[in-house]
Write an enzyme that holds these catalytic residues in place. Structure first.
Site, short mmCIF file in Angstrom:
data_model
loop_
_atom_site.label_atom_id
_atom_site.label_comp_id
_atom_site.label_asym_id
_atom_site.label_seq_id
_atom_site.Cartn_x
_atom_site.Cartn_y
_atom_site.Cartn_z
N TYR A 128 36.17 -73.47 43.10
CA TYR A 128 37.19 -72.51 42.66
C TYR A 128 36.50 -71.25 42.11
CZ TYR A 128 40.60 -76.36 42.99
OH TYR A 128 41.39 -77.40 43.43
N ALA A 172 54.22 -75.58 46.69
CA ALA A 172 53.69 -75.03 47.95
C ALA A 172 53.24 -73.58 47.74
CB ALA A 172 54.73 -75.14 49.06
N SER A 174 39.89 -86.49 47.52
CA SER A 174 40.97 -85.52 47.70
C SER A 174 41.13 -85.27 49.19
CB SER A 174 40.66 -84.22 46.97
OG SER A 174 41.71 -83.29 47.16
N SER A 187 49.76 -78.50 44.44
CA SER A 187 50.72 -77.54 45.03
C SER A 187 52.16 -78.07 45.06
CB SER A 187 50.28 -77.10 46.44
OG SER A 187 49.26 -76.14 46.37
N GLN A 191 43.60 -87.05 45.28
CA GLN A 191 44.31 -85.81 44.95
C GLN A 191 44.84 -85.19 46.25
OE1 GLN A 191 43.40 -81.54 42.95
NE2 GLN A 191 42.86 -83.29 41.70
P1 NDP Z 1 51.77 -74.46 42.95
O1 NDP Z 1 52.20 -74.87 44.31
O2 NDP Z 1 52.66 -74.82 41.82
O3 NDP Z 1 51.53 -72.88 42.97
C1 NDP Z 1 51.23 -72.19 41.78
C2 NDP Z 1 51.48 -70.71 41.96
O4 NDP Z 1 52.88 -70.47 42.23
C3 NDP Z 1 51.18 -69.95 40.69
O5 NDP Z 1 49.83 -69.64 40.57
C4 NDP Z 1 52.09 -68.74 40.81
O6 NDP Z 1 51.47 -67.82 41.72
C5 NDP Z 1 53.33 -69.34 41.46
N1 NDP Z 1 54.29 -69.87 40.47
C6 NDP Z 1 54.17 -70.98 39.70
N2 NDP Z 1 55.26 -71.16 38.92
C7 NDP Z 1 56.09 -70.14 39.20
C8 NDP Z 1 57.37 -69.79 38.73
N3 NDP Z 1 58.00 -70.53 37.82
N4 NDP Z 1 57.97 -68.66 39.24
C9 NDP Z 1 57.34 -67.92 40.17
N5 NDP Z 1 56.11 -68.19 40.66
C10 NDP Z 1 55.49 -69.31 40.19
O7 NDP Z 1 50.36 -75.09 42.57
P2 NDP Z 1 48.87 -74.73 43.09
O8 NDP Z 1 48.85 -74.48 44.55
O9 NDP Z 1 48.32 -73.69 42.18
O10 NDP Z 1 48.17 -76.13 42.80
C11 NDP Z 1 48.08 -76.61 41.46
C12 NDP Z 1 46.68 -77.10 41.19
O11 NDP Z 1 46.37 -78.16 42.09
C13 NDP Z 1 45.55 -76.09 41.40
O12 NDP Z 1 45.38 -75.21 40.32
C14 NDP Z 1 44.37 -77.00 41.59
O13 NDP Z 1 43.92 -77.45 40.33
C15 NDP Z 1 44.98 -78.15 42.38
N6 NDP Z 1 44.75 -78.00 43.83
C16 NDP Z 1 43.96 -78.93 44.46
C17 NDP Z 1 43.68 -78.82 45.79
C18 NDP Z 1 42.80 -79.85 46.44
O14 NDP Z 1 42.40 -79.67 47.59
N7 NDP Z 1 42.47 -80.93 45.76
C19 NDP Z 1 44.21 -77.73 46.62
C20 NDP Z 1 45.08 -76.84 45.88
C21 NDP Z 1 45.34 -76.98 44.54
P3 NDP Z 1 51.72 -66.21 41.67
O15 NDP Z 1 52.31 -65.84 40.36
O16 NDP Z 1 50.40 -65.62 41.90
O17 NDP Z 1 52.63 -65.93 42.82
#
Ligand code: NDP
Length: 321
Positions: free
Chosen positions: A54, A214, A155, A211, A181
């Site tokens: 990351y 998504a 993962s 996610s 994960q």
């Molecule tokens: P989400 O699908 O929840 O997306 C999060 C993003 O959505 C935020 O950064 C923000 O982006 C937007 N968001 C979140 N809440 C709101 C809201 N209430 N209103 C509007 N926009 C919102 O989760 P992530 O994809 O970030 O995944 C979560 C965690 O999972 C990661 O941080 C990581 O630790 C892990 N992960 C692991 C992976 C793996 O391969 N093992 C792959 C991906 C993630 P913005 O404001 O920029 O639009």
């Protein structure tokens, strides 16, 4: 906050946890990162997710820095790292994959960046076709015996790959993988619900799912286009925009528009409803939230209090049929 067992282990993680992908060390500054960790902690989140890949390690540096700054007690929080992707643009072959060499080096580097003596959870971020699974299982077992890692997992491995790792570990009296994960959300559910189904009873796999929104799509924020300030509006994340919104996923937006209308009729925020849907699955140990601002995190934490009846959930499912 609710706490759930990580599979058959004794570790109890907060049902909602917090991750650093895209945001820490990249999209947001150190002050916002600090506010997010402080808010997560104040709301009872006890698991912070990270990975060597990351922001090329910067996400772990920022997280380690703010956790130290906030003086979170080490016996109260869990922190993870993941190994595989390494330094994306480093051509040296020892900097990637799941060889004993890289698994060990990456663990040491994560400990330094996160400023901790041990990782609570350490994941193989993807399967590595160039390394025998037995080599990786042995490397993880060694790190656990050395006290540098408490629980190891995978993962996005297939069920067959996880089963192979379990068989190798059992045969060699080594530590078994405790968790996976995977991605899990209303648009991506097959693997968690079907492929991994046999693994929840034996070996008792836990899941920390990623996610839940998504990448924000399930908030409905992309229904009418992509704002340059949001994740999918960022230039360097064109590949992710293509993955989330591009062909053949164009019909996804229709589903999400139907879904956001259902959420409005139920009187819920679409983000909260999508996260609450993940929490309904008893095989989910923790749903990892992402947020670029504290307001988002606070909204998303409201998923824990959402009351939706069976008819409401049927309407949610129907939106994605
Ligand atoms: P989400 O699908 O929840 O997306 C999060 C993003 O959505 C935020 O950064 C923000 O982006 C937007 N968001 C979140 N809440 C709101 C809201 N209430 N209103 C509007 N926009 C919102 O989760 P992530 O994809 O970030 O995944 C979560 C965690 O999972 C990661 O941080 C990581 O630790 C892990 N992960 C692991 C992976 C793996 O391969 N093992 C792959 C991906 C993630 P913005 O404001 O920029 O639009």
């Amino acid at each position: 906050m609710q706490y759930r067992r990580l599979g058959h282990t004794g570790l109890k993680l907060s049902a909602l946890s917090f991750g650093a992908w895209v945001t820490f060390g990249d999209q947001i500054g150190r002050d916002e990162a600090r506010n997010l960790v402080a808010s997560a902690w104040d709301h009872g989140i006890n698991f912070f997710d990270n990975a060597e890949g990351y922001a090329r390690g910067r996400a772990e540096q920022v997280m380690g820095d703010v956790i130290a700054d906030l003086r979170l007690p080490r016996d109260g929080f869990c922190v993870s790292s993941k190994v595989f992707f390494g330094a994306v643009d480093d051509p040296r072959p020892t900097q990637h994959g799941l060889s004993r060499k890289h698994v060990t080096d990456a663990c040491h580097a994560a400990l330094r960046r996160l400023r901790v003596d041990y990782l609570d959870l350490y994941y193989c971020h993807r399967p590595d076709p160039d390394t025998p699974i037995a080599e990786t299982v042995l490397a993880m077992d060694t790190l656990i015996r050395q006290g540098k890692v408490l629980y190891w997992g995978t993962s996005e491995w297939s069920a067959a790959q996880i089963q192979e790792a379990v068989a190798i570990a059992r045969a060699g009296h080594l530590h078994l993988p405790s968790m996976e994960q995977p991605q899990y959300n209303l648009l991506h559910r097959e693997r968690v619900e079907r492929e991994y189904a046999p693994l929840y009873a034996d070996p008792g796999l836990g899941t920390t799912v990623w996610s839940p929104l998504a990448s924000g799509l399930l908030t409905g924020k992309y229904n009418a286009g992509v704002d340059a300030q949001s994740r999918l509006g960022q230039q360097q994340l064109g590949w992710l925009k293509e993955l989330v919104l591009g062909e053949p996923a164009a019909q996804r937006l229709d589903k999400v528009r139907r879904y956001t209308a259902v959420a409005a009729e139920l009187g819920c925020s679409p983000a909260q409803l999508a996260i609450a849907w993940c929490l309904r699955n008893p095989n989910v140990s923790s749903v990892i939230l992402g947020a670029s601002r504290v307001g988002q995190l606070e909204e998303n934490l409201g998923a824990l209090d959402l009351q939706v009846d069976a008819a409401g959930w049927e309407r949610v499912e129907a939106a994605f049929a």
